[in-house]
Design a protein around this motif. Sequence first.
Motif, PDB file in Angstrom:
ATOM      1  N   ALA A  72     102.012  69.051   4.381  1.00 54.10           N
ATOM      2  CA  ALA A  72     100.875  69.170   3.463  1.00 54.10           C
ATOM      3  C   ALA A  72     101.313  69.551   2.055  1.00 54.10           C
ATOM      4  CB  ALA A  72      99.871  70.187   4.004  1.00 54.10           C
ATOM      5  N   TRP A  73     102.475  70.207   1.908  1.00 54.86           N
ATOM      6  CA  TRP A  73     102.993  70.473   0.559  1.00 54.86           C
ATOM      7  C   TRP A  73     103.145  69.162  -0.203  1.00 54.86           C
ATOM      8  CZ3 TRP A  73     103.854  74.558  -2.563  1.00 54.86           C
ATOM      9  CH2 TRP A  73     103.848  75.835  -2.011  1.00 54.86           C
ATOM     10  N   ARG A  74     103.662  68.136   0.464  1.00 57.00           N
ATOM     11  CA  ARG A  74     103.828  66.838  -0.182  1.00 57.00           C
ATOM     12  C   ARG A  74     102.480  66.275  -0.606  1.00 57.00           C
ATOM     13  NH1 ARG A  74     107.949  63.377  -0.383  1.00 57.00           N
ATOM     14  NH2 ARG A  74     109.122  64.767   1.001  1.00 57.00           N
ATOM     15  N   GLU A  75     101.478  66.426   0.268  1.00 56.47           N
ATOM     16  CA  GLU A  75     100.144  65.945  -0.063  1.00 56.47           C
ATOM     17  C   GLU A  75      99.559  66.722  -1.248  1.00 56.47           C
ATOM     18  OE1 GLU A  75      96.160  65.522   2.576  1.00 56.47           O
ATOM     19  OE2 GLU A  75      97.929  64.411   3.251  1.00 56.47           O
ATOM     20  N   PHE A  76      99.799  68.024  -1.269  1.00 55.29           N
ATOM     21  CA  PHE A  76      99.325  68.858  -2.377  1.00 55.29           C
ATOM     22  C   PHE A  76      99.974  68.429  -3.688  1.00 55.29           C
ATOM     23  CE2 PHE A  76     100.286  72.814  -4.857  1.00 55.29           C
ATOM     24  CZ  PHE A  76      99.011  73.028  -5.351  1.00 55.29           C
ATOM     25  N   TYR A  77     101.275  68.179  -3.671  1.00 55.10           N
ATOM     26  CA  TYR A  77     101.961  67.766  -4.886  1.00 55.10           C
ATOM     27  C   TYR A  77     101.466  66.398  -5.359  1.00 55.10           C
ATOM     28  CZ  TYR A  77     105.402  71.571  -4.515  1.00 55.10           C
ATOM     29  OH  TYR A  77     106.024  72.797  -4.480  1.00 55.10           O
ATOM     30  N   THR A  78     101.259  65.466  -4.438  1.00 54.88           N
ATOM     31  CA  THR A  78     100.755  64.142  -4.825  1.00 54.88           C
ATOM     32  C   THR A  78      99.350  64.255  -5.397  1.00 54.88           C
ATOM     33  OG1 THR A  78     102.114  63.062  -3.125  1.00 54.88           O
ATOM     34  CG2 THR A  78     100.257  61.804  -4.019  1.00 54.88           C
ATOM     35  N   ARG A  79      98.527  65.080  -4.777  1.00 54.24           N
ATOM     36  CA  ARG A  79      97.173  65.306  -5.279  1.00 54.24           C
ATOM     37  C   ARG A  79      97.228  65.863  -6.708  1.00 54.24           C
ATOM     38  NH1 ARG A  79      91.817  67.226  -3.287  1.00 54.24           N
ATOM     39  NH2 ARG A  79      92.411  66.379  -1.275  1.00 54.24           N
ATOM     40  N   THR A  80      98.148  66.793  -6.949  1.00 51.30           N
ATOM     41  CA  THR A  80      98.302  67.358  -8.290  1.00 51.30           C
ATOM     42  C   THR A  80      98.718  66.277  -9.278  1.00 51.30           C
ATOM     43  OG1 THR A  80      98.919  69.499  -7.321  1.00 51.30           O
ATOM     44  CG2 THR A  80      99.480  69.134  -9.632  1.00 51.30           C
ATOM     45  N   TRP A  81      99.594  65.379  -8.871  1.00 50.84           N
ATOM     46  CA  TRP A  81     100.033  64.267  -9.728  1.00 50.84           C
ATOM     47  C   TRP A  81      98.867  63.344 -10.040  1.00 50.84           C
ATOM     48  CZ3 TRP A  81     104.476  60.424  -8.012  1.00 50.84           C
ATOM     49  CH2 TRP A  81     104.915  59.692  -9.139  1.00 50.84           C
ATOM     50  N   PHE A  82      98.065  63.027  -9.037  1.00 48.47           N
ATOM     51  CA  PHE A  82      96.863  62.216  -9.275  1.00 48.47           C
ATOM     52  C   PHE A  82      95.984  62.870 -10.339  1.00 48.47           C
ATOM     53  CE2 PHE A  82      97.121  59.844  -5.101  1.00 48.47           C
ATOM     54  CZ  PHE A  82      96.867  58.573  -5.608  1.00 48.47           C
ATOM     55  N   GLN A  83      95.803  64.176 -10.238  1.00 47.96           N
ATOM     56  CA  GLN A  83      94.856  64.869 -11.105  1.00 47.96           C
ATOM     57  C   GLN A  83      95.410  65.146 -12.498  1.00 47.96           C
ATOM     58  OE1 GLN A  83      94.048  68.223  -8.558  1.00 47.96           O
ATOM     59  NE2 GLN A  83      92.328  67.205  -7.539  1.00 47.96           N
ATOM     60  N   LYS A  84      96.697  65.419 -12.602  1.00 49.43           N
ATOM     61  CA  LYS A  84      97.274  65.837 -13.873  1.00 49.43           C
ATOM     62  C   LYS A  84      98.115  64.766 -14.550  1.00 49.43           C
ATOM     63  CE  LYS A  84      97.276  70.757 -12.754  1.00 49.43           C
ATOM     64  NZ  LYS A  84      96.153  71.038 -13.671  1.00 49.43           N
ATOM     65  N   GLY A  85      98.450  63.695 -13.840  1.00 48.43           N
ATOM     66  CA  GLY A  85      99.235  62.631 -14.446  1.00 48.43           C
ATOM     67  C   GLY A  85     100.579  63.128 -14.934  1.00 48.43           C
ATOM     68  N   ASP A  86     101.030  62.629 -16.071  1.00 45.83           N
ATOM     69  CA  ASP A  86     102.361  62.966 -16.579  1.00 45.83           C
ATOM     70  C   ASP A  86     102.483  64.389 -17.096  1.00 45.83           C
ATOM     71  OD1 ASP A  86     103.293  60.521 -15.900  1.00 45.83           O
ATOM     72  OD2 ASP A  86     103.399  59.703 -17.928  1.00 45.83           O
ATOM     73  N   THR A  87     101.399  65.150 -17.110  1.00 46.03           N
ATOM     74  CA  THR A  87     101.526  66.552 -17.512  1.00 46.03           C
ATOM     75  C   THR A  87     102.260  67.372 -16.449  1.00 46.03           C
ATOM     76  OG1 THR A  87      99.360  67.177 -16.609  1.00 46.03           O
ATOM     77  CG2 THR A  87      99.431  66.456 -18.904  1.00 46.03           C
ATOM     78  N   ILE A  88     102.555  66.773 -15.272  1.00 42.74           N
ATOM     79  CA  ILE A  88     103.385  67.499 -14.296  1.00 42.74           C
ATOM     80  C   ILE A  88     104.810  67.670 -14.815  1.00 42.74           C
ATOM     81  CG2 ILE A  88     102.024  66.728 -12.315  1.00 42.74           C
ATOM     82  CD1 ILE A  88     104.370  64.812 -11.644  1.00 42.74           C
ATOM     83  N   PHE A  89     105.160  66.968 -15.897  1.00 42.21           N
ATOM     84  CA  PHE A  89     106.495  67.120 -16.482  1.00 42.21           C
ATOM     85  C   PHE A  89     106.485  68.126 -17.638  1.00 42.21           C
ATOM     86  CE2 PHE A  89     106.142  62.721 -14.878  1.00 42.21           C
ATOM     87  CZ  PHE A  89     106.942  62.892 -13.758  1.00 42.21           C
ATOM     88  N   GLU A  90     105.395  68.882 -17.733  1.00 41.18           N
ATOM     89  CA  GLU A  90     105.277  69.976 -18.689  1.00 41.18           C
ATOM     90  C   GLU A  90     104.954  71.250 -17.914  1.00 41.18           C
ATOM     91  OE1 GLU A  90     102.106  68.840 -21.257  1.00 41.18           O
ATOM     92  OE2 GLU A  90     102.992  66.878 -21.740  1.00 41.18           O
ATOM     93  N   ASP A  91     105.234  72.403 -18.519  1.00 45.21           N
ATOM     94  CA  ASP A  91     104.880  73.677 -17.870  1.00 45.21           C
ATOM     95  C   ASP A  91     103.380  73.664 -17.572  1.00 45.21           C
ATOM     96  OD1 ASP A  91     107.490  74.269 -18.402  1.00 45.21           O
ATOM     97  OD2 ASP A  91     107.076  75.850 -19.867  1.00 45.21           O
TER      98      ASP A  91
END
Length: 358
Positions: A72-91
């Motif tokens: 589920a950690w993987r699912e949580f991270y993917t969900r975060t990527w869906f929601q935040k887009g490329d801002t996952i590469f920022e703090d």
Amino acid sequence: MEFPTKLAEVYQRIDQIDPEYYARSRNFITGGVSYLSPYLSRGFITVPQVVKRLKDRGIGLEQSEKFIQELAWREFYTRTWFQKGDTIFEDIRHPQEGIERFGIPRAVLASETGIQALDTQLATFPETGYLHNHLRMYLAATICNVAKYHWLEPAQWMYYHLLDGDLASNALSWQWCAGTFSNKLYYANQENINRYTGSKQQGTFLDFEYEELPLQSPPEHLRSSVEAALPFTPPTTKPLELIDGIPSFIYTHYTLDPTFHEGEAGNRILVLEPSHFAKYPMSPKTIDFILSLAENIAGIQVFYGEYADLNLKGIFRDHPINAHFQGIREVHPNLAPGLQGEFNSFFSFWNKLSKQLR
């Protein structure tokens, strides 16, 4: 560790998992690790498929809860990527504290960190494309919180070499260790490393009690930084031969499920976009692994070019990697399709998800 690329062999690997042994031993580098991450990161298998195969073996949530929680950690991270887009590469939640340098420690690339358990694995990492998750955390803690480097460039270097390189899981795990996606910095001392790796090293720059580690100055040999070379080699491809009048099923290196519309007539195209790899390069070993997985999909053709240049509206599985694709977008497989909202932490997500699973 070897990573076979035939679907039947991967299914066999799933069916050999002992979730209870995994729960007891997963933190040890010789423990009951599943070695499924390279297949999950490529979408070659999905988290719901893995959970279903456990259920088909009569393994319920009580026996497999810790294993499913880690999935589920993987699912949580993917969900975060869906929601935040490329801002996952920022703090994300907090600016990183105490940054003194950028790049990556020269000692890491030379496998000379001074921590034997790390250096042994780093020496073969470019060839294996794999590091145990605990070793990844040890390395991130050493680079970011002991040697005071910003997390992004080391994360890019690690992603480049990983067979299971998932942009969200990788970047957000580094941010979790660096304290930008969590409420505190992650540290590992020598005692912890010895326990989980079987090493017996003493007297290192990590051989302190936890409350003492943040007070130490960065060791001199980790202060010299370099920019890691991450050259990308485009795959060799042939001109596409497309049949008119049938649908086109589109795959990416994150959505390689061989069961996607299996048995239906259609053009099947693995799209590898130059614009993506210019920003997020992968090693030749990882690209070869991806192409080998794709061979499980009958009739698939590889297109190294921009999806828009195909000038078609394909059918594809939704993923952050293809947010700009035009066509028929099918749902991304996950354990709780109806779970709505953003979650600031994994455990706020897991608390709701686990209720649905029960």
